[in-house]
Write a protein that holds these residues in place. Sequence first.
Motif, mmCIF file in Angstrom:
data_model
loop_
_atom_site.group_PDB
_atom_site.id
_atom_site.type_symbol
_atom_site.label_atom_id
_atom_site.label_comp_id
_atom_site.label_asym_id
_atom_site.label_seq_id
_atom_site.Cartn_x
_atom_site.Cartn_y
_atom_site.Cartn_z
ATOM 1 N N GLY A 155 55.790 -13.173 79.413
ATOM 2 C CA GLY A 155 55.549 -12.116 78.433
ATOM 3 C C GLY A 155 56.666 -11.120 78.332
ATOM 4 O O GLY A 155 56.438 -9.985 77.942
ATOM 5 N N ASN A 156 57.893 -11.515 78.725
ATOM 6 C CA ASN A 156 58.952 -10.523 78.757
ATOM 7 C C ASN A 156 60.265 -11.112 78.271
ATOM 8 O O ASN A 156 60.754 -12.093 78.800
ATOM 9 N N CYS A 157 60.799 -10.552 77.237
ATOM 10 C CA CYS A 157 62.124 -10.934 76.753
ATOM 11 C C CYS A 157 62.976 -9.681 76.777
ATOM 12 O O CYS A 157 62.669 -8.714 76.082
ATOM 13 N N THR A 158 64.022 -9.674 77.580
ATOM 14 C CA THR A 158 64.700 -8.419 77.878
ATOM 15 C C THR A 158 66.193 -8.468 77.569
ATOM 16 O O THR A 158 66.881 -9.405 77.925
ATOM 17 N N THR A 159 66.676 -7.444 76.921
ATOM 18 C CA THR A 159 68.093 -7.186 76.798
ATOM 19 C C THR A 159 68.296 -5.754 77.272
ATOM 20 O O THR A 159 68.105 -4.810 76.514
ATOM 21 N N SER A 214 80.342 -15.573 72.628
ATOM 22 C CA SER A 214 78.889 -15.709 72.755
ATOM 23 C C SER A 214 78.492 -15.794 74.237
ATOM 24 O O SER A 214 77.430 -15.311 74.631
ATOM 25 N N LYS A 215 79.358 -16.391 75.060
ATOM 26 C CA LYS A 215 79.077 -16.478 76.494
ATOM 27 C C LYS A 215 79.112 -15.101 77.147
ATOM 28 O O LYS A 215 78.389 -14.843 78.116
ATOM 29 N N PHE A 216 79.946 -14.214 76.612
ATOM 30 C CA PHE A 216 79.972 -12.822 77.105
ATOM 31 C C PHE A 216 78.601 -12.180 76.924
ATOM 32 O O PHE A 216 78.055 -11.547 77.832
ATOM 33 N N PHE A 217 77.998 -12.376 75.738
ATOM 34 C CA PHE A 217 76.655 -11.853 75.484
ATOM 35 C C PHE A 217 75.617 -12.569 76.352
ATOM 36 O O PHE A 217 74.715 -11.942 76.910
ATOM 37 N N LYS A 218 75.739 -13.886 76.459
ATOM 38 C CA LYS A 218 74.741 -14.673 77.184
ATOM 39 C C LYS A 218 74.743 -14.366 78.669
ATOM 40 O O LYS A 218 73.684 -14.300 79.308
ATOM 41 N N ASN A 219 75.905 -14.174 79.254
ATOM 42 C CA ASN A 219 75.976 -13.853 80.682
ATOM 43 C C ASN A 219 75.311 -12.525 80.987
ATOM 44 O O ASN A 219 74.691 -12.353 82.040
ATOM 45 N N ALA A 220 75.450 -11.582 80.066
ATOM 46 C CA ALA A 220 74.831 -10.266 80.265
ATOM 47 C C ALA A 220 73.348 -10.279 79.940
ATOM 48 O O ALA A 220 72.551 -9.590 80.584
ATOM 49 N N SER A 225 69.189 -14.565 72.238
ATOM 50 C CA SER A 225 69.884 -15.564 71.433
ATOM 51 C C SER A 225 71.273 -15.034 71.102
ATOM 52 O O SER A 225 71.425 -13.891 70.666
ATOM 53 N N THR A 226 72.312 -15.880 71.316
ATOM 54 C CA THR A 226 73.676 -15.384 71.179
ATOM 55 C C THR A 226 74.547 -16.152 70.189
ATOM 56 O O THR A 226 75.647 -15.722 69.881
ATOM 57 N N TYR A 227 74.076 -17.306 69.706
ATOM 58 C CA TYR A 227 74.773 -17.993 68.625
ATOM 59 C C TYR A 227 73.745 -18.814 67.854
ATOM 60 O O TYR A 227 72.573 -18.875 68.224
ATOM 61 N N ALA A 228 74.162 -19.450 66.776
ATOM 62 C CA ALA A 228 73.220 -20.011 65.792
ATOM 63 C C ALA A 228 72.220 -20.998 66.374
ATOM 64 O O ALA A 228 71.070 -21.051 65.939
ATOM 65 N N PHE A 229 72.610 -21.793 67.368
ATOM 66 C CA PHE A 229 71.710 -22.822 67.885
ATOM 67 C C PHE A 229 71.266 -22.529 69.321
ATOM 68 O O PHE A 229 70.957 -23.428 70.088
#
Length: 254
Positions: A155-159, A214-220, A225-229
């Motif tokens: 139940g948790n999606c966090t940025t 996109s990996k910079f965003f994903k690692n953090a 979701s960080t790119y189209a797919f």
Amino acid sequence: MARLTLVATVLSLLFQLYLSGIGVFSASSTIHNKCRYTVWPVILRKAGTTVPLSTTGGSLQKGKSMIISAPASWSGRLRGRTNCSEDSTGKFSCVTGDCGSGECAGGGAKPPVVTLVKITLNGAGGYDFYGVSLVDGFNLPVQVVANAKGGTGGGNCTTTVDLNQNCPSELKVSSDNGGESVACKSACGAFGEPQYCCTGNFSSPSTCKPTSYSKFFKNACPRASTYAFDQKTSTFTCASPDYRITFCPSLAKR
């Protein structure tokens, strides 16, 4: 007779409101602002799906919260605008997430675009689908917590990480007075090239791949979701939850 006519009129009006979806709500969301500054939330419904909400914009001062209710089968996005002001002519504008007015009337964001919360209520199988997207860039840490009654993915999606401070220099967006980084563009927004925007020959999963940006965003933010797919690790489902959406939650310890 007059009384019966009045009752029939009222019942007819209530029934019309019910059919339009205005009076039937399947979820409520509490939006908290824990930032050190005012945030201007914007709610944008998916075109052609549901009736618009009664509130699509406005301001949320630091430490304050607001509650919004959405009709059944609603689908849309939520974002927070920052560094907003009104000039001497009354023109309202924001450095990030701008839409050209205070209420926005459901309008989309002008570049540089921002952190997005995506929610679909009562979707496939009767489940809600929700998540946080950085595909179009980052301007605010956002946390989404669903008070779930079922579903998958928790139940948790966090940025919760503030990427503005560590944003690559070529993606940084500064405030008007310079210096302070207030947003981090996506590579697509910064360069507009097909390999970053996943257009043309790059519009399929086999060719649209993660990039260093996109990996910079994903690692953090591994749950965003960080790119189209990039959907398998960033879309969550729940059954009939209410949501708590927080701007600037406590930053994750790294």
